[in-house]
Design a protein around this motif. Structure first.
Motif, PDB file in Angstrom:
ATOM      1  N   SER A   1       0.830  -1.433  -0.026  1.00 37.82           N
ATOM      2  CA  SER A   1       0.088  -0.017   0.007  1.00 37.82           C
ATOM      3  C   SER A   1       0.933   1.312  -0.069  1.00 37.82           C
ATOM      4  CB  SER A   1      -0.890   0.068   1.220  1.00 37.82           C
ATOM      5  OG  SER A   1      -1.428   1.425   1.241  1.00 37.82           O
TER       6      SER A   1
ATOM      7  N   PHE B   1      -0.159   3.865   1.223  1.00 32.53           N
ATOM      8  CA  PHE B   1      -0.857   4.850   2.411  1.00 32.53           C
ATOM      9  C   PHE B   1      -0.323   4.054   3.786  1.00 32.53           C
ATOM     10  CE2 PHE B   1      -3.229   5.811  -1.463  1.00 32.53           C
ATOM     11  CZ  PHE B   1      -3.325   7.284  -1.453  1.00 32.53           C
TER      12      PHE B   1
ATOM     13  N   GLU C   1      -9.403   7.581   8.213  1.00 32.48           N
ATOM     14  CA  GLU C   1      -8.739   7.142   6.928  1.00 32.48           C
ATOM     15  C   GLU C   1      -9.619   6.088   6.085  1.00 32.48           C
ATOM     16  OE1 GLU C   1      -5.623   8.294   6.827  1.00 32.48           O
ATOM     17  OE2 GLU C   1      -5.834   9.366   8.662  1.00 32.48           O
TER      18      GLU C   1
ATOM     19  N   TRP D   1      -8.547   5.195   2.341  1.00 32.74           N
ATOM     20  CA  TRP D   1      -7.647   4.114   1.712  1.00 32.74           C
ATOM     21  C   TRP D   1      -7.666   2.626   2.787  1.00 32.74           C
ATOM     22  CZ3 TRP D   1      -4.268   2.039   5.377  1.00 32.74           C
ATOM     23  CH2 TRP D   1      -3.761   3.138   6.320  1.00 32.74           C
TER      24      TRP D   1
ATOM     25  N   ASP E   1     -10.098  -0.402   1.657  1.00 35.90           N
ATOM     26  CA  ASP E   1      -9.539  -1.371   0.546  1.00 35.90           C
ATOM     27  C   ASP E   1      -8.184  -1.897   1.252  1.00 35.90           C
ATOM     28  OD1 ASP E   1     -11.320  -0.837  -1.398  1.00 35.90           O
ATOM     29  OD2 ASP E   1     -10.615   0.893  -1.887  1.00 35.90           O
ATOM     30  N   TYR E   2      -7.513  -1.405   1.730  1.00 34.12           N
ATOM     31  CA  TYR E   2      -6.232  -2.069   2.247  1.00 34.12           C
ATOM     32  C   TYR E   2      -6.411  -3.100   3.203  1.00 34.12           C
ATOM     33  CZ  TYR E   2      -2.145  -3.030   4.958  1.00 34.12           C
ATOM     34  OH  TYR E   2      -1.086  -3.755   5.716  1.00 34.12           O
TER      35      TYR E   2
ATOM     36  N   ASP F   1      -3.238  -0.501  -3.842  1.00 39.41           N
ATOM     37  CA  ASP F   1      -3.566   0.580  -4.757  1.00 39.41           C
ATOM     38  C   ASP F   1      -3.916  -0.001  -6.059  1.00 39.41           C
ATOM     39  OD1 ASP F   1      -2.156   2.548  -2.449  1.00 39.41           O
ATOM     40  OD2 ASP F   1      -0.348   1.007  -3.049  1.00 39.41           O
TER      41      ASP F   1
ATOM     42  N   ASN G   1      -7.884   0.493  -7.699  1.00 39.56           N
ATOM     43  CA  ASN G   1      -7.629   1.613  -8.740  1.00 39.56           C
ATOM     44  C   ASN G   1      -7.506   1.088 -10.012  1.00 39.56           C
ATOM     45  OD1 ASN G   1      -8.240   3.974  -6.830  1.00 39.56           O
ATOM     46  ND2 ASN G   1      -6.691   2.780  -5.907  1.00 39.56           N
TER      47      ASN G   1
ATOM     48  N   TRP H   1      -5.811  11.136  -7.485  1.00 38.75           N
ATOM     49  CA  TRP H   1      -5.034   9.828  -6.782  1.00 38.75           C
ATOM     50  C   TRP H   1      -3.727  10.432  -6.274  1.00 38.75           C
ATOM     51  CZ3 TRP H   1      -0.518   7.071  -7.043  1.00 38.75           C
ATOM     52  CH2 TRP H   1      -0.413   6.041  -6.264  1.00 38.75           C
TER      53      TRP H   1
ATOM     54  N   GLU I   1      -4.257  12.882  -3.294  1.00 38.85           N
ATOM     55  CA  GLU I   1      -4.427  11.882  -2.121  1.00 38.85           C
ATOM     56  C   GLU I   1      -3.352  11.351  -1.650  1.00 38.85           C
ATOM     57  OE1 GLU I   1      -7.596   9.296  -3.149  1.00 38.85           O
ATOM     58  OE2 GLU I   1      -9.187  11.190  -3.154  1.00 38.85           O
ATOM     59  N   ARG I   2      -2.447  10.575  -2.342  1.00 36.79           N
ATOM     60  CA  ARG I   2      -1.164   9.991  -2.190  1.00 36.79           C
ATOM     61  C   ARG I   2      -0.163  11.019  -1.246  1.00 36.79           C
ATOM     62  NH1 ARG I   2       3.341   6.731  -5.625  1.00 36.79           N
ATOM     63  NH2 ARG I   2       4.252   5.620  -3.803  1.00 36.79           N
TER      64      ARG I   2
END
Length: 500
Positions: free
Chosen positions: A61, A63, A136, A139, A142-143, A226, A230, A277, A280-281
């Motif tokens: 990830s 994030f 959070e 992200w 999904d993580y 990620d 996405n 994206w 946000e990253r």
């Protein structure tokens, strides 16, 4: 930045009782040592969770944080672990990280901490955990599901899962979320622990006048949350398989180039979406670091595209990327940002223009300064360096300076002696550090290994390889001596790099 200096040391290289560096008392002692030594920056490598090959540059990830860094003794103080949970641990190597042991033993300990939490231990953390999950969610959801799914699929990469969940069909997503609810909560809880401890350590560093330089790779790993979450942002086919992947052509490090295998961005799609994206990253990275070093910055001007599958990186092509539009969008959304551009390797005029148009400091490595026939014009020679540049004796991708000196060709050694006539095996790492500190560059950074004048046995990474010792080097507590802090502070003062 003002004229200053720092030390490059990844957190996994710190001392500690459980086989790897953690957010423990040794990390806080490192901050104290940096402050005593007059250093304003601690540079670390990416802090994300690592997978096959153990590279921090191939993370699950962009994030998330690495669970291996969580201080287990701190969890014991929080009431999440007992003495029994930590008893009978493996016989850890104090000089090398065994990531296989970390994967099996430490993940089991973290699972026990979660089970204790679910049973009522650390009750005072419940509200903070819930708030973290809500803050959070963009992200984390999904993580956590991605990691739980990997476990459920025996660790296989997501593009090997069944088609319905590989392509995120809504019915499959709902069914798996329900089935793996507890495992998803476990992975969310571990991330809560990571950020709670890292935020405390970073706040302590700020109190001591130390800022964190953090590294983010330009690309994400193929096997990452990620990429899975996405797919429209990458060159994937309808089945979630890549058509092209990332790497670099043959260069100083490798005669066949480096086949990284990362998925490549659909820059056209990203631009249509206002580079959401990426914004946000970078926002996520600013939650971890004070200054962001972007690895492989030249990929924002043009990147090396390799058809998939491939055996090496030789059969590729350069493809332009919309770097100017990206950084304009980032600056518009987030303002001026503290970014260092890793502009090593094949640096063309478009890369230099992108770096300079946004006023970003580039990098220089002194180990690269002394080779070539026309070496007096070498851009990395001290007199040719720029003010807006970060200079290193060597980075984590190089041999240690002493190791480089031992392997240097005769003409390189001869050129070095014109700058460092008293250099020898006994002092080379320190002397090259002194040369870096003496330059006009606004920031000078040295690996701890070079400050200690260690040889190739302390090299932390050999690019393009899956060597057994990559990423495994650890420092002993005695490396952070008062004598070295005194000498480094004196050097820093002599070259006007002390905090003002």
């Amino acid at each position: 930045m003002t004229r200053s200096s720092g030390v490059l040391l990844h957190l996994t290289s710190l001392p500690g009782p459980y086989g790897i560096g953690e957010f423990n008392e040794h990390a806080y002692a490192c901050v104290d040592w940096l402050a005593r030594a007059g250093q304003q920056y601690w540079q670390v490598m990416p802090l994300g969770p690592t997978g096959y090959g153990d590279s921090p540059y191939q993370s699950f990830s962009a994030f998330a944080g690495n669970p291996y860094l969580i201080s287990l003794d701190a969890l014991r103080r929080d009431g999440l672990l007992s003495d029994q949970d930590l008893s009978g641990h493996p016989d850890f190597d104090h000089d090398r990280v065994d990531f296989g042991v970390q994967y099996t033993w430490r993940n089991g300990v973290l699972r026990r901490a979660f089970e204790h939490f679910e049973a009522g231990a650390g009750a005072g953390l419940t509200g903070d955990f819930q708030a973290f999950c809500e803050a959070e969610a963009a992200w984390l959801d999904d993580y956590a599901l991605f990691m739980a799914l990997k476990d459920a699929h025996g660790g296989r990469a997501w593009n090997e899962w069944d088609r319905e969940i590989r392509t995120r069909q809504s019915a499959a997503m709902a069914a798996w979320r329900d089935k793996l609810e507890r495992e998803v909560r476990l992975y969310s809880f571990v991330q809560f622990l990571f950020f709670r401890q890292w935020n405390a350590l970073r706040a302590y560093a700020h109190q001591q006048g130390v800022q964190i330089i953090g590294d983010i790779p330009i690309f994400v790993a193929m096997d990452s949350a990620d990429a899975w979450a996405n797919p429209d942002q990458f060159y994937f086919d309808a089945e979630g398989q890549p058509s092209v992947v990332a790497g670099v052509p043959p260069d100083y490090f490798s005669a066949t180039g480096q086949l990284w295998g990362n998925p490549l961005y659909r820059w056209d799609v990203m631009q249509q979406q206002g580079f959401r994206w990426w914004i946000e990253r970078i926002q996520g990275s600013l939650k971890l670091y004070d200054v962001i070093r972007i690895d492989h910055f030249r990929g924002f001007a043009a990147y090396w595209e390799i058809p998939y599958p491939a055996e090496n990186a030789m059969n590729g092509q350069w493809v332009p990327a919309p770097g100017h539009a990206l950084f304009e969008a980032v600056r518009g959304a987030l303002g001026e940002l503290p970014i260092i551009a890793e502009d090593l390797g094949v640096v063309t005029p478009d890369v230099e223009a992108l770096r300079d148009d946004f006023g970003l400091p580039g990098m220089a490595v002194l180990q690269f300064a002394f080779g070539g026939n026309d070496w007096e014009k070498n851009a990395f020679l001290p007199e040719n360096l720029r003010l807006n540049q970060v200079v290193y004796p060597g980075t984590h991708d190089n041999d240690t300076s002493l190791g480089w000196w031992h392997k240097a060709q005769e003409h390189e050694r001869r050129h070095v002696m014109q700058y460092l006539p008293d250099a020898s095996d006994l002092n080379f790492g320190w002397r090259l550090t002194e040369l870096a500190w003496s330059t006009r560059c606004v920031l000078a950074v040295a690996q701890l290994q070079d400050l200690l004048n260690l040889g190739s046995e302390a090299r932390i990474n050999l690019p393009g390889s899956l060597g057994a010792h990559n990423w495994t080097w650890r420092a002993r507590p005695e490396a952070f001596s008062s004598e070295l802090a005194r000498d480094l502070r004196a050097l820093t003062e002599r070259h006007d790099r002390l905090p003002r």
